[in-house]
Structures are given as C-alpha cells and as structure tokens.
Scaffold this motif. Structure first.
Motif, PDB file in Angstrom:
ATOM      1  N   LEU A 103     -36.396  13.941 -25.511  1.00 61.66           N
ATOM      2  CA  LEU A 103     -35.425  14.093 -26.592  1.00 61.66           C
ATOM      3  C   LEU A 103     -34.039  13.687 -26.121  1.00 61.66           C
ATOM      4  O   LEU A 103     -33.591  14.141 -25.075  1.00 61.66           O
ATOM      5  N   LEU A 104     -33.377  12.842 -26.898  1.00 63.12           N
ATOM      6  CA  LEU A 104     -31.951  12.573 -26.640  1.00 63.12           C
ATOM      7  C   LEU A 104     -31.163  13.501 -27.562  1.00 63.12           C
ATOM      8  O   LEU A 104     -31.294  13.433 -28.787  1.00 63.12           O
ATOM      9  N   VAL A 105     -30.372  14.400 -26.976  1.00 66.68           N
ATOM     10  CA  VAL A 105     -29.672  15.421 -27.746  1.00 66.68           C
ATOM     11  C   VAL A 105     -28.184  15.077 -27.807  1.00 66.68           C
ATOM     12  O   VAL A 105     -27.539  14.911 -26.775  1.00 66.68           O
ATOM     13  N   VAL A 106     -27.649  14.950 -29.045  1.00 61.63           N
ATOM     14  CA  VAL A 106     -26.271  14.481 -29.207  1.00 61.63           C
ATOM     15  C   VAL A 106     -25.450  15.411 -30.099  1.00 61.63           C
ATOM     16  O   VAL A 106     -25.456  15.291 -31.321  1.00 61.63           O
ATOM     17  N   PRO A 107     -24.713  16.367 -29.501  1.00 60.77           N
ATOM     18  CA  PRO A 107     -23.841  17.235 -30.312  1.00 60.77           C
ATOM     19  C   PRO A 107     -22.494  16.567 -30.580  1.00 60.77           C
ATOM     20  O   PRO A 107     -22.070  15.698 -29.805  1.00 60.77           O
TER      21      PRO A 107
ATOM     22  N   ASP B 214     -40.253   6.111 -17.420  1.00 59.49           N
ATOM     23  CA  ASP B 214     -41.540   5.863 -18.083  1.00 59.49           C
ATOM     24  C   ASP B 214     -41.616   6.717 -19.347  1.00 59.49           C
ATOM     25  O   ASP B 214     -42.340   6.427 -20.269  1.00 59.49           O
ATOM     26  N   ASN B 215     -40.845   7.836 -19.346  1.00 59.54           N
ATOM     27  CA  ASN B 215     -40.771   8.656 -20.545  1.00 59.54           C
ATOM     28  C   ASN B 215     -39.722   8.104 -21.479  1.00 59.54           C
ATOM     29  O   ASN B 215     -38.566   8.512 -21.416  1.00 59.54           O
ATOM     30  N   LYS B 216     -40.099   7.200 -22.338  1.00 61.14           N
ATOM     31  CA  LYS B 216     -39.105   6.644 -23.262  1.00 61.14           C
ATOM     32  C   LYS B 216     -38.662   7.726 -24.246  1.00 61.14           C
ATOM     33  O   LYS B 216     -39.380   8.693 -24.478  1.00 61.14           O
ATOM     34  N   ILE B 217     -37.472   7.523 -24.828  1.00 56.31           N
ATOM     35  CA  ILE B 217     -36.950   8.526 -25.763  1.00 56.31           C
ATOM     36  C   ILE B 217     -37.811   8.525 -27.022  1.00 56.31           C
ATOM     37  O   ILE B 217     -37.965   7.492 -27.678  1.00 56.31           O
ATOM     38  N   SER B 218     -38.379   9.684 -27.333  1.00 52.45           N
ATOM     39  CA  SER B 218     -39.305   9.737 -28.467  1.00 52.45           C
ATOM     40  C   SER B 218     -38.644  10.294 -29.725  1.00 52.45           C
ATOM     41  O   SER B 218     -39.189  10.199 -30.807  1.00 52.45           O
ATOM     42  N   CYS B 219     -37.450  10.893 -29.565  1.00 57.72           N
ATOM     43  CA  CYS B 219     -36.765  11.440 -30.734  1.00 57.72           C
ATOM     44  C   CYS B 219     -35.293  11.644 -30.396  1.00 57.72           C
ATOM     45  O   CYS B 219     -34.948  11.998 -29.268  1.00 57.72           O
ATOM     46  N   VAL B 220     -34.430  11.395 -31.363  1.00 58.66           N
ATOM     47  CA  VAL B 220     -33.014  11.721 -31.200  1.00 58.66           C
ATOM     48  C   VAL B 220     -32.724  12.978 -32.021  1.00 58.66           C
ATOM     49  O   VAL B 220     -32.959  13.006 -33.229  1.00 58.66           O
ATOM     50  N   LEU B 221     -32.260  14.032 -31.335  1.00 58.80           N
ATOM     51  CA  LEU B 221     -31.859  15.270 -32.008  1.00 58.80           C
ATOM     52  C   LEU B 221     -30.340  15.282 -32.030  1.00 58.80           C
ATOM     53  O   LEU B 221     -29.693  15.448 -31.004  1.00 58.80           O
ATOM     54  N   ALA B 222     -29.763  15.046 -33.218  1.00 60.83           N
ATOM     55  CA  ALA B 222     -28.312  14.861 -33.282  1.00 60.83           C
ATOM     56  C   ALA B 222     -27.671  15.859 -34.219  1.00 60.83           C
ATOM     57  O   ALA B 222     -28.325  16.489 -35.060  1.00 60.83           O
ATOM     58  N   ASP B 223     -26.376  15.965 -34.061  1.00 67.07           N
ATOM     59  CA  ASP B 223     -25.560  16.844 -34.882  1.00 67.07           C
ATOM     60  C   ASP B 223     -25.379  16.196 -36.248  1.00 67.07           C
ATOM     61  O   ASP B 223     -25.000  15.023 -36.330  1.00 67.07           O
ATOM     62  N   ILE B 224     -25.633  16.963 -37.302  1.00 68.95           N
ATOM     63  CA  ILE B 224     -25.398  16.423 -38.653  1.00 68.95           C
ATOM     64  C   ILE B 224     -23.923  16.023 -38.788  1.00 68.95           C
ATOM     65  O   ILE B 224     -23.572  15.161 -39.590  1.00 68.95           O
ATOM     66  N   SER B 225     -23.048  16.644 -37.975  1.00 68.35           N
ATOM     67  CA  SER B 225     -21.628  16.277 -38.005  1.00 68.35           C
ATOM     68  C   SER B 225     -21.369  14.942 -37.317  1.00 68.35           C
ATOM     69  O   SER B 225     -20.221  14.542 -37.166  1.00 68.35           O
ATOM     70  N   LEU B 226     -22.422  14.279 -36.877  1.00 63.10           N
ATOM     71  CA  LEU B 226     -22.255  13.002 -36.182  1.00 63.10           C
ATOM     72  C   LEU B 226     -23.269  12.018 -36.742  1.00 63.10           C
ATOM     73  O   LEU B 226     -24.192  11.581 -36.059  1.00 63.10           O
ATOM     74  N   GLY B 227     -23.089  11.689 -38.021  1.00 60.95           N
ATOM     75  CA  GLY B 227     -24.038  10.826 -38.716  1.00 60.95           C
ATOM     76  C   GLY B 227     -24.320   9.513 -38.000  1.00 60.95           C
ATOM     77  O   GLY B 227     -25.414   8.964 -38.108  1.00 60.95           O
ATOM     78  N   LEU B 228     -23.337   9.017 -37.235  1.00 61.72           N
ATOM     79  CA  LEU B 228     -23.494   7.721 -36.566  1.00 61.72           C
ATOM     80  C   LEU B 228     -24.685   7.708 -35.602  1.00 61.72           C
ATOM     81  O   LEU B 228     -25.312   6.669 -35.380  1.00 61.72           O
ATOM     82  N   ALA B 229     -25.027   8.865 -35.028  1.00 58.70           N
ATOM     83  CA  ALA B 229     -26.157   8.926 -34.092  1.00 58.70           C
ATOM     84  C   ALA B 229     -27.478   8.632 -34.808  1.00 58.70           C
ATOM     85  O   ALA B 229     -28.388   8.035 -34.233  1.00 58.70           O
ATOM     86  N   PHE B 230     -27.558   9.040 -36.083  1.00 60.30           N
ATOM     87  CA  PHE B 230     -28.785   8.788 -36.861  1.00 60.30           C
ATOM     88  C   PHE B 230     -28.918   7.295 -37.154  1.00 60.30           C
ATOM     89  O   PHE B 230     -30.017   6.753 -37.153  1.00 60.30           O
TER      90      PHE B 230
END
Length: 456
Positions: A6-10, A105-121
């Motif tokens: 998971l890539l986590v972006v607050p 080898d573990n590619k990022i399977s999901c981005v978990l981002a802050d709704i306050s940071l729409g650009l990450a989506f």
C-alpha cells in the motif's frame, strides 16, 4: 501477485498524518506492506520525534517527497501549502511509484490517500492502480463538502464559496451539527479572497475522489454519527482509529512527546486534573495566552498544559509575571504530550480543547468531558457535536474583543467538573465507541472487510 503493498498518502498536516499512521499500523499488523509518504519537511520531524527506529514487523516504511515550499516558509499557511502541493506533488508521487515498482518485487497494489488530497487519486488512476480513500475528520464534515453544489443551488453560498447569509445558522438534519456560515472551513484557510476561492475549488475537486475510489473510509463510527453515516452510505466508518490502535508505538507526531507528564499525573488524585491542549496549529495572541494562564491558576485545580514553542504569534512563551512560580505546585507545562495516554489516565477531569477531530474522538474514546475552544476549519462543527448533540461538554464564551477571559474559564471548569451528568454521558459514549472497534463491532467489520479486499 505478491503480498499487498500500500502506498499511503496523507495531506501533510499533523491532524491528518496521525490517523493515517494509526490505520497503517493496524494494516501492517495484518501483514500488509506499507510505504508511508510524508513531505520531506514532515518526514524529518516524524523521524526526529520518534528518536528510535521504526519497526512494525518490518512492513511499515517511511518515504518522502518535496512539498514545493522553501526552507523557511510557513507550513501552517494552508492555502499556500496546498497550492504548492498541487503543483509539485503529482509528478513526485508518479516518480515515487515508478521507483518502488522498479526496485521492489512487491509492486504497489493500492494507493490509500487522503480525500483532502484528490490529486493522489488522479495519479493512481493514470497508473491503473486501485484506490482507497480515508477521510480523517468527521463524516459530517465530508457530507457537508459533498453538499456544496446544493448549497450553491439553495442560495446559501455563491460560486466562490462566499456565504450569502452570513449570520443565519442552520442544520442539515436534526441530529447533525449546527452550522454557522461565517465558520465555513474554506474561509479559515487564508485571508485573501483569492486563497479562499482556491481552497473552495480545491475542496470541491476533492469530492470527485469519493465517487471514483474503490473504498472510502472515515475515521468515525456509526455510534458517534448515525445520521451523517446514513446520509453518505458509500463512506464506511472505520474508527475511532485511536481507540483501535491502543498499543501503537508510533503516532506520527511532529514533536517529541514529554513522558514526564504521565509520572506527574500518577501523583494527582483521580478525576482532578484539567488537561489543556490545542493541537498542532492553533496560535494565540499574547492577551489570550495570558488570560488562559490566569484562568487555569484561578481554578485552583491541578492542570496539565501543552504549550508548543510556536503557540504565540511571533513571540516565545510569554507568561504573566510570576505565573510560573505561583503555579509550580499546581500545574505542569509541557511542549507536547502523549495525548492518548494522557486522556486515558484516571486523574483527568476534563479536556480544554480546540476540538480538532482527532482530539475530539480521543477525548470521547476515553470518556472525558470537554470545554470547547474551537479556532478554525471543522472545529466549530465538532464543538456542536460535543455541546448540542452528545452533550458531553460546554462552550466557552468570548468577550466583545473575541477573547475568552480568565473568569469565564474558571466558571465553566467549575460547572463542568461539578456536574456528574457530563461524566456519565461521556462514559456512555466511550462504551459505545469502544464496542464499535472491538471484535464484531461496526468499525471492526469494516476494517476486516477492507483487509480482505486488499489481500484478494
């Protein structure tokens, strides 16, 4: 496919980083690999505050990207910070994803981002990566932002977010907070009309993430906000995260906690101490700071007061003359406290708080009554929950200059601590919330379903 990664972006503010870190730790305990993205400025602060190596069974890694601001620029200027983030962050995140996917080898399977940071989506969508969103504030605040088009249609605000009926208070439904147009969140993020308009448009754009993300989680619980949860069924409550993460070793703090306050609390009698803390970005003028100091002294009760080094505009701490000597046996002043542990301590009587959402649910999770001192953004809505709806605290009245006076502080503390009903209701609320994150509770079920989805 390997393990989930998971890539986590607050959003880069203390009140956002903490719940994201709590959720990340809970996920790492489930064997999910996390790359946690702070801005370089905050990354350094988190590492410095930790003072030790982070190891959540080796699965939680801290990484960083630039925020686009220069060294000395003020990161509490939300409008300016957000404009820069919008310019630099999409490119930085894309590079980071490429780098991780190229070397791991573990590619990022999901981005978990802050709704306050729409650009990450948007970045995740371009890369074809599934997304989950976390809203770190109240469900009601999110619901309110989602209603912006309707507010314009109903003539409550214009297309720039300016309130058209400044002093008309309203409610969206009976069990939701009272709204005062002069306290709309976007009006508090900058003084100039252009900054306000920018932040208003930014918030509106973020709403799109709620439609596009695969999952939308919220750091709240069905028990705390039944009405708001019913009005936005796509958003699933998963909190309070602080109650779920009782033994987390890393809070994502930007300041080093002073652990001596817990030893000091051990020496106080049960239910006697006033805890005073205003989060990470509240700033006082000198007059207000001194009134608060004298008000605490007047209560004649023991107090634990968190005074950040940057809490006074342009000045270092400026206590009233002789204050520190006079209260040396009454109070303890620290620069940052382990707040969840403090609120859970048996000697705490009440919490004088700015009513940020994290502080609000940490207080609620520990059955502590409040004195509300909101300053900006969603804090006024949270005050309305505490006072109007949950009835677990009082509001503090300001004088004609907007200052909360020492006598007001003393009087309200006496009323709050002298009335057992507040404590009784606070403890009832605590029990409901604790059940929610416990085995089989509403928030617990959401968390487990989310983990299953991440692993599938």
């Amino acid at each position: 496919m390997g393990n989930p990664h998971l890539l986590v972006v607050p959003y880069p503010a203390q009140g956002h980083v903490i719940p994201f870190m709590e959720l990340s730790q809970n996920l790492a305990k489930q064997g999910i690999k996390i790359s946690f993205v702070n801005t370089e400025f905050n990354h350094k602060r988190v590492i410095d505050a930790l003072g030790k190596k982070l190891d959540e069974n080796g699965l939680l890694h801290l990484v960083s990207v630039p925020d686009g601001l220069e060294d000395g620029e003020d990161r509490n200027q939300i409008g300016n910070l957000t404009e820069r983030l919008c310019q630099v962050m999409p490119g930085q995140l894309k590079e980071l994803i490429d780098k991780v996917n190229g070397s791991d080898d573990n590619k990022i399977s999901c981005v978990l981002a802050d709704i306050s940071l729409g650009l990450a989506f948007d970045v995740a969508a371009e890369q074809g990566i599934p997304t989950a969103g976390l809203w770190p504030a109240s469900m009601f605040q999110l619901m309110f932002f989602l209603r912006i088009p309707k507010l314009i249609e109903d003539g409550l605000i214009d297309g720039n977010g300016t309130p058209l009926m400044k002093h008309k208070m309203f409610q969206l439904s009976p069990m939701t907070p009272v709204i005062q147009p002069i306290n709309f969140a976007w009006l508090s993020f900058g003084n100039s009309p252009s900054t306000q308009k920018f932040m208003f448009d930014f918030l509106r754009l973020n709403n799109k993430a709620v439609e596009t993300a695969d999952w939308i989680l919220c750091n709240s619980s069905l028990e705390l906000e039944p009405e708001a949860c019913n009005l936005v069924p796509k958003v699933l409550p998963i909190g309070p995260l602080s109650a779920a993460n009782r033994f987390g070793n890393l809070s994502g703090n930007f300041w080093s906690e002073d652990p001596t306050c817990l030893q000091w609390l051990n020496q106080q009698s049960p239910g006697s101490v006033i805890y005073v803390a205003f989060g990470s970005s509240t700033v006082f003028d000198e007059i207000q700071f001194q009134e608060l100091a004298l008000g605490l002294e007047l209560t004649k009760k023991p107090f634990l007061w968190v005074v950040r080094e940057d809490i006074i505009k342009g000045k270092h701490q400026f206590y009233p003359q002789g204050f520190k000597e006079r209260v040396s046996n009454q109070g303890k002043i620290v620069s940052w406290a382990p707040q969840v542990a403090v609120l859970g301590h048996s000697s705490i009587a009440c919490f004088i708080s700015h009513c940020g959402w994290n502080s609000t649910i940490e207080g609620v999770s520990n059955g502590v009554p409040f004195l509300c001192w909101p300053c900006f953004s969603d804090q006024f809505l949270n005050e309305s929950y505490i006072y109007d709806i949950w009835k677990v605290g009082f509001k503090l009245k300001r004088d004609e200059r907007g200052t909360i006076r020492k006598e007001e502080i003393r009087t309200k503390v006496e009323q709050l601590v002298g009335d057992e009903d507040f404590k009784t209701r606070a403890v009832e609320l605590k029990q409901m919330v604790t059940k929610s994150v416990g085995e089989g509770g509403n928030s617990d079920k959401t968390f487990k379903n989310f983990v299953d989805w991440l692993k599938s």
